[in-house]
Design a protein around this motif. Structure first.
Motif, short mmCIF file in Angstrom:
data_model
loop_
_atom_site.label_atom_id
_atom_site.label_comp_id
_atom_site.label_asym_id
_atom_site.label_seq_id
_atom_site.Cartn_x
_atom_site.Cartn_y
_atom_site.Cartn_z
N PHE A 1 0.86 -1.18 0.00
CA PHE A 1 0.00 0.00 0.00
C PHE A 1 0.89 1.22 0.00
O PHE A 1 1.97 1.21 0.60
CB PHE A 1 -0.89 0.05 1.26
CG PHE A 1 -2.02 -0.92 1.29
CD1 PHE A 1 -3.32 -0.52 1.00
CD2 PHE A 1 -1.80 -2.25 1.63
CE1 PHE A 1 -4.37 -1.42 1.04
CE2 PHE A 1 -2.85 -3.16 1.68
CZ PHE A 1 -4.14 -2.74 1.38
N VAL A 2 0.43 2.29 -0.64
CA VAL A 2 1.12 3.57 -0.55
C VAL A 2 0.08 4.65 -0.26
O VAL A 2 -1.11 4.49 -0.55
CB VAL A 2 1.89 3.93 -1.85
CG1 VAL A 2 2.92 2.87 -2.17
CG2 VAL A 2 0.94 4.15 -3.01
N VAL A 3 0.53 5.73 0.33
CA VAL A 3 -0.31 6.90 0.54
C VAL A 3 0.22 8.01 -0.36
O VAL A 3 1.38 8.44 -0.22
CB VAL A 3 -0.30 7.35 2.02
CG1 VAL A 3 -1.18 8.58 2.20
CG2 VAL A 3 -0.78 6.21 2.92
N LEU A 4 -0.61 8.45 -1.30
CA LEU A 4 -0.26 9.51 -2.24
C LEU A 4 -1.32 10.60 -2.16
O LEU A 4 -2.51 10.32 -2.37
CB LEU A 4 -0.17 8.98 -3.67
CG LEU A 4 1.04 8.09 -4.01
CD1 LEU A 4 0.82 7.41 -5.35
CD2 LEU A 4 2.31 8.92 -4.03
N ASP A 5 -0.91 11.80 -1.83
CA ASP A 5 -1.84 12.93 -1.71
C ASP A 5 -3.02 12.59 -0.80
O ASP A 5 -4.18 12.94 -1.10
CB ASP A 5 -2.34 13.34 -3.10
CG ASP A 5 -1.22 13.81 -4.01
OD1 ASP A 5 -0.29 14.46 -3.50
OD2 ASP A 5 -1.28 13.53 -5.22
N GLY A 6 -2.72 11.87 0.28
CA GLY A 6 -3.74 11.56 1.26
C GLY A 6 -4.63 10.38 0.93
O GLY A 6 -5.52 10.05 1.71
N VAL A 7 -4.40 9.74 -0.21
CA VAL A 7 -5.22 8.60 -0.63
C VAL A 7 -4.43 7.31 -0.47
O VAL A 7 -3.28 7.21 -0.91
CB VAL A 7 -5.68 8.75 -2.09
CG1 VAL A 7 -6.51 7.54 -2.52
CG2 VAL A 7 -6.47 10.03 -2.28
N LEU A 8 -5.06 6.31 0.15
CA LEU A 8 -4.45 5.00 0.32
C LEU A 8 -4.66 4.20 -0.95
O LEU A 8 -5.79 4.01 -1.40
CB LEU A 8 -5.09 4.30 1.52
CG LEU A 8 -4.54 2.93 1.91
CD1 LEU A 8 -3.09 3.02 2.34
CD2 LEU A 8 -5.39 2.32 3.02
N ILE A 9 -3.57 3.70 -1.55
CA ILE A 9 -3.64 3.02 -2.85
C ILE A 9 -2.96 1.66 -2.76
O ILE A 9 -1.89 1.53 -2.17
CB ILE A 9 -2.97 3.86 -3.96
CG1 ILE A 9 -3.55 5.28 -3.99
CG2 ILE A 9 -3.14 3.19 -5.32
CD1 ILE A 9 -2.81 6.21 -4.94
N THR A 10 -3.58 0.66 -3.36
CA THR A 10 -2.98 -0.67 -3.49
C THR A 10 -3.26 -1.18 -4.90
O THR A 10 -4.29 -0.83 -5.49
CB THR A 10 -3.54 -1.63 -2.42
OG1 THR A 10 -2.72 -2.81 -2.37
CG2 THR A 10 -4.97 -2.04 -2.70
#
Length: 279
Positions: free
Chosen positions: A184-193
């Protein structure tokens, strides 16, 4: 002598007495699948989800499931204790064939093996871990939880050799997963997988994190993660059934943000632990 009790083909017996034939196709070909199921206080965690993934893996290699879900629960429960957190390792191979032949033998009886081991928490989790990126050179069916894990072993060992906890796999210009984890990564406040598909294992912990995020109004999405995006991520996590949620604070020798686990990781970890206790 190890007298820990394990399950093998219908019997509970000491580990040192558990034997399989050298003609077993799991030994000769890696022809089999496995599942890892955590258990807390003697209770199997997310058992139905793990058994569904088991069924999907068996279907993918054209091997009939030898037991119903109720039977699996009954088989695994005697391996657990209530005084420690554990995980079940369950392996099913195509069984013993009369000769070594690449084609499926017909018929064979699957070899079923299960054992429990203690879950050992990652030390200094609150400090985070180091990770490194490596080329994803595995086969095209990573959604099958197959016992043929040599590529993953080599990738994880490459990371360990560099003082890292995990290898993050990169295919062309995008990230797939860890050698033994989802990402998972957090980019611009959004959790993305990354989305599910043949390039990643459909992690049970991964899916639970998405459920928790939705329940708690945490912004998330399933999307391709570009390799370049890792450098600008404010947080990177690695997830698995036995390690749960690990914050990465250093990637390829460079700190992620301020080099400490981020605020969203702290929040998600608290929510995850609370969910476990409520089960």
């Amino acid at each position: 002598m190890d007298t820990k009790t394990v399950y093998l083909n219908g019997e509970y017996l000491p580990l040192n007495e558990a034997k399989v034939s050298v003609l077993d196709r799991g030994f000769l070909f890696g022809d089999g699948i496995y599942e890892v199921i955590p258990a807390y206080s003697g209770r199997l965690f997310r058992l139905q989800e793990h058994l569904e993934r088991l069924e999907n893996s068996l279907d993918s290699i054209r091997l009939a499931n030898p037991h119903s879900r109720e039977q699996w629960s009954q088989i695994l429960q005697p391996l657990l204790t209530t005084d420690q957190d554990q995980y079940i390792y369950l392996q099913i191979t195509r069984g013993v064939a009369p000769k070594r032949d690449h084609a499926f033998p017909n018929p064979t009886v699957p070899t079923v093996f299960a054992m429990s081991s203690p879950i050992v928490p990652l030390p200094n989790l609150e400090q985070g871990v180091k990770a490194m990126t490596v080329k994803d050179n595995r086969w095209g069916h990573c959604n099958i939880k197959a016992i043929t894990l040599l590529a993953n072993i080599l990738q994880r060992q490459a990371a360990v050799d560099q003082g890292c906890a995990e290898a993050i796999l990169v295919k062309e210009d995008y990230v797939t997963e860890g050698a033994a984890s989802n990402i998972f990564v957090v980019l611009d406040g959004v959790l993305i997988t990354p989305p599910k598909g043949p390039e990643i294992l459909p992690g049970i912990t991964r899916d639970l994190i998405l459920e928790i995020a939705e329940t708690n109004a945490i912004s998330f999405c399933e999307d391709i993660i570009a390799f370049e995006a890792l450098k600008s991520a404010s947080e990177i996590w690695l997830t698995s059934s036995t390690r749960e949620i690990i914050p990465v604070v250093n990637l390829d020798g460079a700190d992620i943000a301020d080099g400490k686990p981020g605020p969203l990781w702290h929040k998600m970890n608290q929510l995850y632990q609370a969910f476990k206790k409520a089960q």
